[in-house]
Design an enzyme around this catalytic site. Structure first.
Site, PDB file in Angstrom:
ATOM      1  N   TYR A  73       0.576 -16.212  -4.086  1.00 32.38           N
ATOM      2  CA  TYR A  73       0.830 -17.528  -3.329  1.00 32.38           C
ATOM      3  C   TYR A  73       0.061 -18.580  -4.234  1.00 32.38           C
ATOM      4  O   TYR A  73       0.240 -19.885  -3.932  1.00 32.38           O
ATOM      5  CB  TYR A  73       0.230 -17.520  -2.123  1.00 32.38           C
ATOM      6  CG  TYR A  73       1.263 -16.704  -1.057  1.00 32.38           C
ATOM      7  CD1 TYR A  73       2.205 -15.618  -1.546  1.00 32.38           C
ATOM      8  CD2 TYR A  73       1.294 -17.057   0.515  1.00 32.38           C
ATOM      9  CE1 TYR A  73       3.055 -15.307  -0.748  1.00 32.38           C
ATOM     10  CE2 TYR A  73       2.108 -16.504   1.294  1.00 32.38           C
ATOM     11  CZ  TYR A  73       2.803 -15.159   0.949  1.00 32.38           C
ATOM     12  OH  TYR A  73       3.770 -14.937   1.608  1.00 32.38           O
ATOM     13  N   LYS A  93      -3.672  -3.238  -1.186  1.00 30.20           N
ATOM     14  CA  LYS A  93      -2.759  -1.900  -1.987  1.00 30.20           C
ATOM     15  C   LYS A  93      -3.394  -1.777  -3.395  1.00 30.20           C
ATOM     16  O   LYS A  93      -2.895  -1.807  -4.367  1.00 30.20           O
ATOM     17  CB  LYS A  93      -1.311  -2.705  -2.435  1.00 30.20           C
ATOM     18  CG  LYS A  93      -0.344  -2.754  -1.353  1.00 30.20           C
ATOM     19  CD  LYS A  93       0.056  -1.246  -0.679  1.00 30.20           C
ATOM     20  CE  LYS A  93       1.175  -0.707  -1.594  1.00 30.20           C
ATOM     21  NZ  LYS A  93       1.526   0.731  -1.374  1.00 30.20           N
ATOM     22  N   ASP A 139       0.498  -0.665   3.562  1.00 30.74           N
ATOM     23  CA  ASP A 139       1.801   0.133   4.226  1.00 30.74           C
ATOM     24  C   ASP A 139       0.991   0.966   5.406  1.00 30.74           C
ATOM     25  O   ASP A 139       1.484   1.164   6.462  1.00 30.74           O
ATOM     26  CB  ASP A 139       2.266   0.871   3.234  1.00 30.74           C
ATOM     27  CG  ASP A 139       1.629   1.665   2.376  1.00 30.74           C
ATOM     28  OD1 ASP A 139       0.770   1.229   1.368  1.00 30.74           O
ATOM     29  OD2 ASP A 139       1.889   2.864   2.094  1.00 30.74           O
ATOM     30  N   ASP A 150      -0.049 -12.624   5.330  1.00 29.90           N
ATOM     31  CA  ASP A 150       1.018 -12.975   5.985  1.00 29.90           C
ATOM     32  C   ASP A 150       1.915 -12.241   6.804  1.00 29.90           C
ATOM     33  O   ASP A 150       2.183 -12.410   7.879  1.00 29.90           O
ATOM     34  CB  ASP A 150       1.757 -13.686   4.523  1.00 29.90           C
ATOM     35  CG  ASP A 150       2.820 -14.760   5.053  1.00 29.90           C
ATOM     36  OD1 ASP A 150       2.878 -15.208   6.302  1.00 29.90           O
ATOM     37  OD2 ASP A 150       3.316 -15.441   4.132  1.00 29.90           O
TER      38      ASP A 150
END
Ligand code: NAI
Length: 397
Positions: free
Chosen positions: A149, A216, A261, A285
């Site tokens: 971002y 991640k 995840d 987000d």
């Protein structure tokens, strides 16, 4: 001027009559701001009997700013947030086309508001997609300035793209094929440490039990994996008496981590395992909206963007401008009202914050609510307008 909030030696100093700039916002902004301001003033008055009072200062951004002064985000507005430290805003439309960036993202970047804070809790009475929404009580600390971002993005049509691709090919041996857009994912130690530090401090101050680093890092080892490693390192080095990695040590706050995840599965399967979460920009987000949906609160969740060093903090409604219901006395003002509750907590005006919480939760429980919430309830439900909803919140404080 002595009615300014100031940061003195790292501590926020709030006078009894602070000037607080606000942006009403576009679309439903005018409806929800009028309602919210009446709730804030009533809460402060009830809590402090006139001893404290906010002096609201309107500043412009979005469509109203463009209409009045031809700019979407006048410099004066940014300066006011910087000078008065604490501000609050309604939703802003993102101007389409013309290379204008999201005004929200611009404010976050220009004021270096490095934490996006999203507390997610369930309000009794709302029907949600999950069986036990009351098990969700999670505070998300989302890094707000880096990751994909950060704005380092090149279109596949940009003439510079070939230069970048050949640099990567020659210097790194990375073969980027075909017609490709490119983005950079920076994640620095500095940004990680300052974000995770605030999450840990929040957990200590609010008697929370667990801080989870969501990442991640199994795939993106040197960005997300580094976030995890730097986060652990900082927490264990800087807070050795308060934080532990050992789940058996119940005397301290547990720091652990979770792959993003798996986190999205776990919040559905065992949300009670999570308490305070620190995560990167993109994960944050997704996770904060997924959690908000889980408690039926996508339209009422509050949020804030904060730089805990300079003290600058902007509290904001997390939904958009809802042009379809603007000016119709139909909008739900809860998101900006609960953001105001967070603002009073940040200012140390805890009594006012508690009254707002009591007013909102009692009103929602009574099922006298705006249409969006009424559609998620069953039984003896009555739909009320924005103004009446605000009056009920005040009555129920
Ligand atoms: P939106 O959140 O404005 O609307 C989505 C749906 O939710 C609509 O049906 C709307 O009526 C409803 N809704 C939203 N807030 C509500 C409220 N408080 N009470 C009752 N119903 C509510 O999202 P959309 O349509 O994608 O975006 C509209 C504009 O808002 C765009 O220009 C977008 O860029 C901007 N936006 C601004 C945000 C911000 O300033 N933080 C966040 C999201 C969108």
């Amino acid at each position: 001027m002595n009615n300014r909030v100031k940061m003195i030696d790292g501590v926020l100093n709030v006078p009894n009559n602070p000037v607080i700039p606000f942006v009403e916002g576009d679309g439903i902004g005018a409806d929800i701001w009028a309602a919210a301001q009446s709730v804030f003033d009533a809460a402060v008055n009830k809590a402090y009997n006139g001893e404290k009072k906010v002096e609201w200062l309107e500043v412009l951004a979005g469509g109203k700013a463009f209409d009045k002064c031809g700019e979407w985000l006048p410099q004066g507005t940014e300066d006011a947030f910087k000078d008065y430290l604490i501000g609050i805003k309604g939703p802003l439309m993102t101007p389409v086309g013309g290379g204008i960036r999201s005004l929200n993202v611009t404010l976050r970047q220009n004021l270096d508001l490095f934490v996006c804070l999203r507390p997610i809790t369930y309000y009794n009475g709302i029907e949600t997609p999950v069986k036990e929404p009351e098990k969700v009580d999670i505070v998300v600390f989302r890094e707000n300035t880096e990751d994909v971002y950060a704005g380092f993005e090149l279109s596949s049509e940009d003439p510079k793209i070939e230069k970048v691709k050949s640099f990567f090919k020659e210097e790194m041996g990375w073969d980027i094929k075909g017609e490709t857009g490119l983005g950079l994912k920076p994640m620095s130690k500095e940004s990680t440490v300052r974000l995770v530090r605030e999450a840990v401090k929040y957990a200590i101050k609010n008697d929370r039990k667990v801080v989870t680093l969501v990442h991640k890092g199994n795939i993106m080892k040197y960005t997300e994996g580094a976030f995890r490693n730097w986060g652990y390192e900082m927490a264990l080095n800087e807070f050795p008496d308060q934080v532990t990695k050992d789940p058996k040590d119940k005397s301290k706050i547990l720091i652990n981590d979770c792959i993003a995840d798996a986190f999205l599965q776990n919040i559905l399967l065992k949300p009670e395992a999570y308490d305070v979460v620190a995560t990167l920009n993109l994960n944050g987000d997704y996770c904060s909206d997924a959690l908000a949906a889980q408690v039926g609160g996508i339209g009422i969740s509050p949020g804030a963007n904060i730089n805990y060093h300079s003290g600058v903090a902007i509290f904001e409604a997390t939904h958009g401008t809802a042009p379809d219901i603007a000016g119709k006395d139909m909008a739900n003002p809860s998101s900006v009202i609960l953001s105001g509750k967070m603002m009073f907590e940040y200012m140390g005006w805890l009594e006012a914050a508690e009254l707002i919480e009591k007013g909102v939760s009692t009103t929602i429980k009574s099922k006298r609510v705006t249409g969006d919430l009424a559609s998620m309830m069953s039984g003896d439900v009555k739909t009320v307008g924005t103004k009446e909803f605000a009056s009920l919140i005040i009555k129920n404080m």
